[in-house]
Design an enzyme around this catalytic site. Structure first.
Site, PDB file in Angstrom:
ATOM      1  CB  VAL A 148      -0.963   0.031   1.204  1.00 46.31           C
ATOM      2  CG1 VAL A 148      -1.968  -1.091   1.108  1.00 46.31           C
ATOM      3  CG2 VAL A 148      -0.198  -0.046   2.519  1.00 46.31           C
ATOM      4  CG  ASP A 149       4.880   0.822   0.981  1.00 47.76           C
ATOM      5  OD1 ASP A 149       4.709   0.045   0.011  1.00 47.76           O
ATOM      6  OD2 ASP A 149       5.643   0.565   1.923  1.00 47.76           O
ATOM      7  CG  ASP A 150       4.512   5.332  -3.526  1.00 49.61           C
ATOM      8  OD1 ASP A 150       3.698   4.894  -4.366  1.00 49.61           O
ATOM      9  OD2 ASP A 150       4.315   6.343  -2.855  1.00 49.61           O
TER      10      ASP A 150
END
Ligand code: WTA
Length: 765
Positions: free
Chosen positions: A634-636
């Site tokens: 859910v992050d980069d």
């Protein structure tokens, strides 16, 4: 799911922007808070025609006289179905109707429950949900008792005291600090080798090695492995490496790689293995950060038909690190004779030392350096959502106990097993589940140097038959790649030895799961889809084969001692069927203790987003039956062929290129790699958008990071969609990259909404 993105975190998070050339040149890369619930690999929705009744064999059999459940009853094997009406989640009766038992093929989408066969369960370490639940309950209610009983099976020169563990993972209560078995004095190399030899297993094969070319092979028994580890350990001591010193290892998958790791561990040195697919730049970056006394490498490796001159990469890295004030005086080079002779290797006299010339001269006995359980064992750099890789720090005692225990239960390990994990020791999987976990159990481990589709896509199964591999652990990307080649490459080999299969690195999509189960495992083998991370040291959510039914694509339930929770964006724990951010409520022995030299970043990244929890960075869905379905980052951070890479790192490499003004990278679904790398690039004024520039941009990433991080697509972006405050709207870029143009959402907040149409027009240019 983008509604769950960035906004609502309790702690202020740094705003997002794309890398610019000037930022990259100062190597100060931005942090982002661009959380978004990633690819939604949720389970296939239950078909409407399927009644969501509770599972029970009798009901199932009555509903469908031809079903597996009814066959079970008719052949007098109801024990399993009946012994498992309740799941480990305690959620009550299982909600799916159709089921098969190990030994039966999965025919259709709705047959999504695979029960262990009675025979499998009978011989399994954990043979029912009840047994698991009992053990799990104890592990949660009495972690000290649970883990100390397991730890007592290892050798401790001095037992830990006073506490089994102490933890603070709540930033609101003070600095995050986790300790397990503190005060206990031990050595992981001793436990992996000497202890097994003393138990009478000196002549058991510890490592099989299969080279790149079929026919190239080797093996070492536990006693022989110890001799070799001791020789190298003695050499390292001789050249001045002592407890706490860092050693960088840049070796391909030769037996010398685990040997080097174990030799460091034996003398209390801290190894930092760098995947031998990383570029000179990346290697230099890691050398500069951890300042090793010695770099251990090989001169070359063959990957399929390709020869890679590793020593040339090391030479460049050492020159770069010297330029940055970190000069390494000693480079120990293993001559990989079948690939490249020493005579053909560039050599810097004085600094470069030939392994084969010096190491064998040292004694095969080397006393153990006894260390505290909380002394560092290794550093492993991993990508985060900012540009600079993080040095994940693992310590000795807890990691030892945790990797050994997870290996044992997740693969239902038996002493007669031959275990093959296709991961490279340059990644965490190769640390925990090629080297430490299996060797601590006294297992026989296969190390494979080559490429899995060389000389043809049947190579894996050829190797399985050659060594009678029983446990085969790999990544979904390989499963998908081999699946595309057709069943013939698999079925021409027997594979009768296989007992348990494993998957790691990314969510395994149900169709790949089915193929792995039906074709590779001949429907006989359970699949342990193990969810974990570099930071976690070992499995956190994993099937325990023999204990409960599996669902294709689900990592199932938590391992002992692990309390996963799914929270919403405000950090509220969600109950029952839900989807959100995956956090862990407590520490476990294998969790990392810090980021090397940056405890603050450790706290900020993992413990501040949801105070009171360890935040994994993954999205997760829990179904009615309590099964966990990981949905991706859910992050980069993106997962390319199971290799984890931060989009910021790739952006930074791109903007290093003199023609690149700005870059924004997103992950897109890829049929084989899981995720592909998709880069939007703005060139500096006056430079033409040509294929040559495109090629040189890709080359720049290969040179800066490594071939595995090369973008699959460069999308020319004369302008990028930005808010008025200059923040790039990645949500829009992700939609354009995945051609979901009808889902662009509200673009009115953009500084220049016309950029979006321009970008769409540039899709195929
Ligand atoms: C992903 C690799 C779904 C996840 C061990 C995690 C998985 C990241 C699985 C860590 C799995 C790993 N199912 N996703 N079985 N295993 N992941 O640090 O996104 O290289 O956060 O560790 O891989 O990658 P890392």
């Amino acid at each position: 799911m983008d509604s769950m993105s960035s906004a609502c975190f309790c702690t202020p998070l740094i705003t997002s922007t794309a890398a610019t050339a000037s930022q990259a040149s100062t190597r100060r890369l931005f942090s982002t808070s661009r959380f978004h619930l990633g690819r939604q690999r949720s389970p296939p929705p239950c078909r409407a025609s399927l009644p969501m009744t509770t599972f029970c064999a009798a009901a199932a059999a009555a509903a469908d006289p031809g079903s597996a459940a009814s066959r079970l009853l008719s052949v007098g094997l109801p024990r399993h179905v009946e012994s498992m009406p309740r799941l480990p989640s305690g959620n009550g009766r299982i909600s799916r109707l159709s089921a098969v038992v190990l030994g039966e093929a999965l025919a259709a989408e709705e047959n999504d429950l695979i029960f262990p066969s009675p025979e499998f369960s009978r011989d399994a370490l954990v043979s029912s949900p009840e047994q698991y639940r009992k053990m799990y309950k104890r592990s949660i209610e009495d972690p000290a008792g649970f883990w100390s009983e397991i730890a007592a099976q290892f050798y401790w020169k001095k037992r830990w005291s006073p506490d089994v563990y102490s933890e603070n993972i709540d930033v609101r209560k003070g600095p995050v600090k986790i300790e397990w078995f503190k005060g206990g004095i031990t050595n992981i190399c001793y436990n992996a080798l000497d202890r097994n030899i003393e138990a009478g297993n000196g002549d058991k094969v510890a490592l099989y090695w299969e080279g790149n070319e079929p026919g190239q092979d080797g093996q070492l028994t536990y006693a022989q492995l110890l001799d070799q580890v001791c020789q190298l350990a003695n050499y390292l001591k001789h050249v001045g490496v002592s407890k706490g010193d860092a050693v960088v290892i840049y070796l391909p998958m030769l037996m010398e790689l685990p040997i080097a790791m174990l030799a460091c561990a034996r003398i209390g040195a801290v190894h930092s293995v760098v995947f031998a697919g990383f570029s000179a730049e990346s290697l230099a970056q890691r050398i500069i950060d951890c300042k090793p006394k010695v770099v251990v490498c090989s001169n070359a490796v063959s990957r399929g038909a390709k020869v890679i001159n590793l020593k040339a990469i090391v030479d460049n890295a050492l020159a770069e690190s010297a330029n940055n004030g970190i000069a390494v005086d000693l480079c120990l080079v293993y001559e990989n004779q079948s690939t490249m002779k020493k005579e053909d290797t560039k050599w810097q006299d004085g600094r470069d030392i030939l392994w084969q010339e010096v190491v064998p001269q040292f004694p095969t006995k080397c006393p153990v350096e006894w260390v505290d359980a909380e002394d560092p064992l290794f550093l492993l750099y991993t990508s985060g959502s900012t540009g600079k890789p993080k040095g994940v720090l693992h310590t000795t005692g807890g990691y030892m106990v945790y990797t050994a225990t997870t290996f044992k239960y997740a693969f239902d390990y038996k002493p007669s097993d031959v275990y093959w994990c296709t991961a490279d020791c340059g990644w965490i999987t190769g640390h925990s589940y090629v080297t430490y976990g299996p060797l601590l159990n006294g297992a026989t481990v296969l190390v494979f140097e080559g490429a899995p589709s060389y000389p043809d896509p049947g190579r894996c199964w050829d190797i399985v038959d050659k060594y009678k591999v029983t446990l085969f652990y790999t990544a979904p990307t390989l499963v998908r790649a081999l699946m595309r080649e057709g069943d013939e490459y698999v079925t021409r080999y027997s594979r009768k030895s296989l007992r348990v299969l494993g998957s790691v690195g990314e969510p395994i999509n149900p169709s790949a799961w089915r193929w792995f189960y039906n074709v590779v495992g001949d429907s006989r083998c359970p699949i342990s889809d193990t969810w974990w991370q570099t930071e976690t040291g070992g499995f956190l959510i994993t099937p325990i084969p023999g204990a409960w039914p599996q669902k294709p694509g689900s990592a199932t339930f938590p391992f002992f001692g692990v309390q996963p929770v799914i929270v919403d964006e405000k950090g509220n724990e969600l109950e029952g069927e839900c989807s959100g951010y995956l956090c862990i409520k407590n520490s476990w022995p294998g969790i990392f203790r810090s980021l090397y030299g940056d405890h603050e970043r450790y706290e900020t990244t993992y413990f501040k987003p949801f105070a009171g929890y360890y935040f994994s960075g993954d999205g997760c869905r829990r179904d009615k039956d309590g099964y966990h379905w990981l949905t991706g980052r859910v992050d980069d951070v993106i997962n390319v062929s199971g290799h984890r890479i931060g989009t910021a790192e790739i952006e930074s490499a791109l903007v290093y290129h003199p023609h690149c003004a700005e870059a924004a990278v997103v992950g897109v679904d890829h049929p084989v790699k899981g995720q592909g790398i998709y880069a939007f690039v703005t060139l500096v004024d006056g430079v033409d958008y040509t294929d040559e520039v495109r090629k040189s941009l890709i080359l720049a990433v290969r040179t800066q990071i490594g071939a595995f991080a090369a973008p699959d697509k460069i999308h020319w972006a004369p302008g990028l969609p930005k808010t008025r405050s200059g923040k790039i709207m990645r949500r829009i870029l992700r939609k354009i990259a995945s051609k979901q143009l009808d889902e662009l959402g509200d673009i009115s907040t953009l500084a220049e909404p016309s950029v979006v149409n321009q970008l769409i027009e540039f899709t195929d240019r």
